[in-house]
Each structure stands twice: as C-alpha cells, then as structure tokens.
Design a protein around this motif. Structure first.
Motif, short mmCIF file in Angstrom:
data_model
loop_
_atom_site.label_atom_id
_atom_site.label_comp_id
_atom_site.label_asym_id
_atom_site.label_seq_id
_atom_site.Cartn_x
_atom_site.Cartn_y
_atom_site.Cartn_z
N VAL A 1 0.82 -1.00 0.07
CA VAL A 1 -0.01 0.03 -0.05
C VAL A 1 0.80 1.37 -0.06
N PRO A 2 2.09 1.49 0.84
CA PRO A 2 2.79 2.70 0.58
C PRO A 2 3.41 2.73 -0.66
N LEU B 1 3.24 6.05 -5.94
CA LEU B 1 3.04 5.67 -7.32
C LEU B 1 1.67 6.38 -7.81
N LEU B 2 0.85 6.81 -6.91
CA LEU B 2 -0.42 7.28 -7.36
C LEU B 2 0.11 8.82 -7.37
N ALA C 1 -2.49 11.95 -15.11
CA ALA C 1 -3.90 12.17 -15.28
C ALA C 1 -4.15 13.40 -15.54
N GLN C 2 -3.49 14.43 -14.70
CA GLN C 2 -3.79 15.94 -14.97
C GLN C 2 -3.27 16.32 -16.27
#
Length: 301
Positions: free
Chosen positions: A37-38, A43-44, A52-53
């Motif tokens: 998860v970290p 990465l996100l 994405a932006q």
C-alpha cells in the motif's frame, strides 16, 4: 489439584492456552496487500496523478475540446517531429541490439572472472550522472574533439558529430546499452548449451546451430530489451538538447518549449497524449505480429 488443572488442559479460559487453529484472520489474509500500500500511494501521488492531470489538461486547457489536437495535427512541423522521434528511437534500438547481442553472448561463454568484468562494464553507466555522460560526449565528438582528431590521423574528417542526429544516436546508444544487454544476458544464460551440441552432433555447422537453435530461444530477451530501449528513448530530452540541433529536435524538446517557454500546458499535454497513444498502438501491433509469428511456427511444426 487435578481438578484445578483440568480447565487449563482442556483449553478453558485460564492463562496460556493456544488459540484454536483454523483459517487465518482477515488481517493475516490481507497482509501481503497491505505491504504494498505505501508503494502504491507513492506511485499514485508522483506518477498517476500528474499523468492524469496532463491528459485532462490536453482536453480542457485553455478551453474544453480538441483544439490542442487540431493544432498538433494541423502543423506539418509537429507531425515531422513525431516521425523523427520514432525513427530516432527505432535507430537507437537497432544499434543497441546489434551491439548488445554479441556482447551478451560473450558473457554467457566467458569464464566467471571475465563475466564479472563484462558485467561491471555494463553497470558502470548507472553509476555516472546522465548529464556528466552527455557533456563528456559533447567534448569527445566536437569538431576539434578526440574522435575527430583520431580520424584525422587517417585522413578522415572532421565530421559534424555534434549538432546532428549522429551525435544524438551515439549518446543515446551509450546510455541505453545496459537496458538491452541485461535482458539479453538474463535469457541467454538460461539456454541449455547442450542443445547446440546436439544440433552439431546431428550434422549442423556451428553457425547454423547458433542461428537455428540459440537465436530463436533468445528472442524473448530481444523483445524485452528492444521494448525497454525503444520506449525509454522516446522520452529523451537532455541528450538531444545537448548533442543535437534545433533542426533535429525531438518531441520532448517541443513539449518543454510549449510548457516552460510558452506556458501552453494544453498543447504540451496534447503532444504527450499523442506520443503515448502512438506508442501503445505500435506496441500492440508488435504484440499481434509476434503472436501471429508464434502461431505460424507452431502450425509449421
């Protein structure tokens, strides 16, 4: 005394009785996922969100619509830059493959000490800054540099090795070679060399055994290395900017000009989307071609 010990022995509430065995708890079942998860959050935050932006900005800046894409495809200069970028990446991939294949093969037949030395040579570029390596090539390839001086001893040159695609390819190939050598060596080292001996015992010459047995078995390494080199070379900026010329600019330089120089974030995003979509299309076509080739070979057998 026996009565007092009976609840403990029978697994009652007293003290240190082990928990009943059974399927692990929910936390234990999801523990492997929780470990990553970290990394997923990082990465996100540093990759997925900015990308994405950029993609959203290509369709919304300065106004919602496809104006940025109309601008890109409406300019022959932009299409020429995109074509030049892919052709340069293709040439870099082919040159890396031609140089790395025999080198990786030599690593598989060398002694352990020689193999360690060859591997050290491959890994050295990772220990040197990209900027330092590029400036080193700028010094070596300039009109009065070491390379042209050496060629002058044989009555050759001077050649325009900088401010040209030749200099860009030289710098890119030197930087990208490890990404081709390491996948090739990883696959080649797992090939059973007794297959070559068996082919030669059946009458095949060494070169025929190499081409008909070893090379097909090494194709997964060729595909992996070529994919890594090709995709990585599409985003090169420092090397083309220092060793190339404005007339040989690649799409990464155009993106930088649009975003940092002209503050046209939407146009820069559109160029990124076009590059990304074209790369995915080419990789998809390559995958289909490789799958069709495997089916054809399987049918022949």
């Amino acid at each position: 005394m026996a009565a007092l010990l009976t609840p403990v022995a029978s697994g009652g509430r007293a003290g240190a009785a082990p928990p009943p065995s059974g399927r692990p708890g929910r936390l234990a079942r999801h523990w492997p996922f929780l470990l990553i998860v970290p990394a997923l959050l990082v990465l996100l935050a540093v990759f997925v969100y900015p990308v994405a932006q950029t993609f959203v900005g290509a369709f919304t800046i300065p106004e919602p619509g496809t104006e940025n894409f109309s601008w890109f495809f409406g300019s022959p200069a932009n299409v020429a830059v995109l074509t030049r970028t892919f052709s340069t990446a293709l040439w870099a991939t082919l040159i890396c493959l031609a140089l790395a294949y025999p080198y990786a093969y030599l690593m598989t037949v060398a002694s352990p000490k020689a193999r360690a030395a060859l591997l050290l040579i491959v890994m050295l570029p990772f220990w040197t800054s990209l900027m330092v390596r590029t400036f080193a090539w700028l010094v070596l390839l300039q009109d009065t540099g070491v390379v042209n001086d050496f060629l002058g001893l044989f009555g050759l040159g001077p050649f325009g090795l900088v401010r040209s695609r030749t200099g860009v390819l030289v710098g890119m190939v030197q930087i990208l070679m490890p990404f081709m050598v390491l996948p090739l060596y990883s696959v080649m080292s797992g090939i059973d060399r007794r297959l070559l001996t068996a082919a030669q015992s059946l009458g095949a010459r060494p070169i025929v055994a190499l081409l008909r047995v070893f090379v097909p078995l090494s194709l997964p390494g060729v595909a992996a290395g070529s994919t890594m080199v090709f995709i990585t070379s599409l985003g090169f900026y420092v090397t083309p900017a220092l060793l190339g010329s404005p007339s040989e600019a690649l799409i990464s330089q155009f993106m930088y000009t649009q975003v940092s120089g002209m503050l046209k974030w939407g146009r820069g995003g559109a160029m990124a989307v076009v590059l990304f979509a074209t790369t995915l299309l080419l990789m998809g076509l390559l995958g289909l071609a490789m799958r069709a080739g495997r089916r054809t070979r399987a049918a022949v057998r």
